[in-house]
Design an enzyme around this catalytic site. Structure first.
Site, PDB file in Angstrom:
ATOM      1  CE  LYS A  79      -3.881   2.056   2.562  1.00 24.65           C
ATOM      2  NZ  LYS A  79      -4.783   1.876   3.723  1.00 24.65           N
ATOM      3  CB  SER A 154      -7.780   3.763   2.347  1.00 27.39           C
ATOM      4  OG  SER A 154      -7.044   3.168   3.410  1.00 27.39           O
ATOM      5  CB  SER A 178      -8.342   0.792   5.170  1.00 21.58           C
ATOM      6  OG  SER A 178      -8.923   2.073   5.285  1.00 21.58           O
TER       7      SER A 178
END
Length: 460
Positions: A79, A154, A178
């Protein structure tokens, strides 16, 4: 084994050990797949093709068929909220487009030391605060199972990368769903660890931080199988002296199938019929795996989502946005204003402190319940995978309605608990430091769930 981009960790490593393929060939196959698929999904924000190939070739030369770690030869997506040496660390913000990491975060170092081959950064929304992945720097990610739909957020880019076969596994983080939301929307497995299990030692600090990140935010893997989650967890878990919040606690596995409590609407969640059907099917799978599953015993947690939103929202609107709000994409800023503005406690520290005290009171009640029912099965969100623009400039009323469908997410974060999202949009939750119980339970029902296939967004 088939194509390397469809393989599990065990299959990849068996092929390396048997001489059927090399690490460099595995990386090359994934890079070819990325070249074909990523223009459609926009899920990789940045790819380190030459570096990953060189690292794979070096490992081939040094180790040959011998496996040099539990993740040796495994392509990973990381990420874009973690520093990876030589890549931009942006949190999705255009203002950070030139910010290059000169080192790896501790968790990334652990992955590399275990042999993982980092392919690149997965796309994220601005500030990593959204249940969708729309970046002011990189644009929107699209779900490889249906390009008109959201990847979730996210960690949406990383979930999509695993679903599309662009990476075998990925690393995300979860402050408000997320990991679990993108895993559910993209149809893969995702593990949010307990607070304190995986250390947070960043090379580049994130946006203005707060105690909420320490108490509620954790890291964890995505994978197409439970075994792949377990392989990554054993590498990244463990306290680090530079993170005072990380805990040197052993991860516990119980000896027998544990009783399971079903959570449906006890958080006040609005559930669509399709989610109810998936929850019912998961209950049946748990029963077939030998668990005693009990309905209507979970305590009323209707205040838990609001308490989470009051703490998070007050931090965002009174600390974070005043400092960096001008750098955030308009749709992201409006989303934060419309969603969290409903819960902003304002500058009165007494109200903010009272929210933390209420959190503790709710937590005291829940931990006692979890001693009697150590496993909980619940929806992640109240709806199937939504359209790409489901949260974009929708207004306050629609934002409030969206919150009602997300209420099963936040209580897990509020109390720092581990949660494992199944590919069908249902999650398993347990006590802190009992991740092995989640993995064992998910593995037991994995054969009873629809298999996770690699998505083909271009039609084959």
């Amino acid at each position: 084994m088939g194509e390397p981009w469809t393989a599990s960790i065990a299959e990849l490593q068996a092929a390396i050990a048997g001489g059927a393929t090399s690490r460099a060939e595995i990386v090359a196959a994934h890079l070819d797949r990325i070249q074909r698929v990523n223009p459609l999904t926009n899920s990789f924000a940045e790819v380190r093709a030459e570096e990953a190939l060189a690292e794979a070739g070096k490992a081939d030369a040094q180790h040959g068929r011998a496996l040099a770690g539990p993740l040796d030869g495994v392509p990973m997506s990381i990420k874009d909220s973690f520093a990876v040496r030589g890549l931009r660390r942006t949190d999705g913000l255009p203002v950070h487009a030139g910010r290059i990491a000169d080192g790896d975060d501790v968790v990334v170092t652990r992955l590399r030391d275990a042999g993982a081959l980092v392919i690149g950064h997965g796309n994220v929304p601005d500030l990593c605060i959204r249940w969708n992945t729309i970046s002011g720097l990189y644009g929107a990610s699209r779900n490889p199972r249906d390009l008109t739909r959201s990847t979730g957020g996210s960690s949406g880019g990383d979930a999509a990368n695993v679903a599309a076969g662009l990476a075998t596994v990925a690393l995300g983080q979860d402050l408000g769903g997320s990991i679990r939301v993108p895993a559910s929307f993209c149809g893969v497995y995702g593990l949010r660890t307990s607070a304190g299990v995986v250390p947070n030692v960043p090379v580049i600090p994130a946006f203005p931080s707060s105690t909420t990140v320490d108490a509620m935010g954790t890291f964890g893997p995505f994978g197409r199988s439970v075994a792949d989650l377990a392989a990554v967890l054993q590498v990244i878990a463990g306290a680090h002296p530079y993170d005072p919040v990380s805990v040197p606690a052993p991860l516990v596995r119980s000896e027998h199938p544990l009783p399971v409590a079903v959570l449906r609407t006890e958080t006040g969640a609005v559930l669509e019929p399709e989610i109810e059907r998936r929850l019912d099917a998961t209950v049946v799978a748990l029963q077939e795996a030998g668990h005693d599953v009990v309905e209507a015993v979970f305590p009323d947690l209707r205040r838990a989502p609001e308490v989470w939103a009051e703490i998070i929202g007050t931090d965002l609107l009174n600390v974070t946005l005043p400092e960096v709000g001008s750098q955030v994409l308009a749709s992201g800023r409006v989303h934060i204003d419309e969603m969290f503005g409903l819960f902003d406690l304002g500058p009165d520290v007494r109200r903010y402190g009272a929210a933390w005290l209420e959190r503790r009171a709710l937590q005291d009640r829940l931990v006692r319940f979890l001693e009697e029912y150590p496993l909980v099965v619940a929806p992640v969100v109240g709806m199937p995978t939504p359209p790409l623009d489901f949260d974009d400039h929708i207004g306050v009323e629609a934002s409030a309605a969206l919150f009602q469908r997300m209420r099963c997410v936040m209580w897990v974060n509020l109390f720092g608990l581990p949660g494992l999202a199944l590919p069908n949009g249902i999650q398993l939750v347990t006590r802190r430091f009992h991740e092995p119980d989640l993995l064992a339970t998910a593995a037991a029902i994995e054969p009873l769930l629809p298999p996770v296939e690699v998505a083909e967004p271009y039609g084959g």
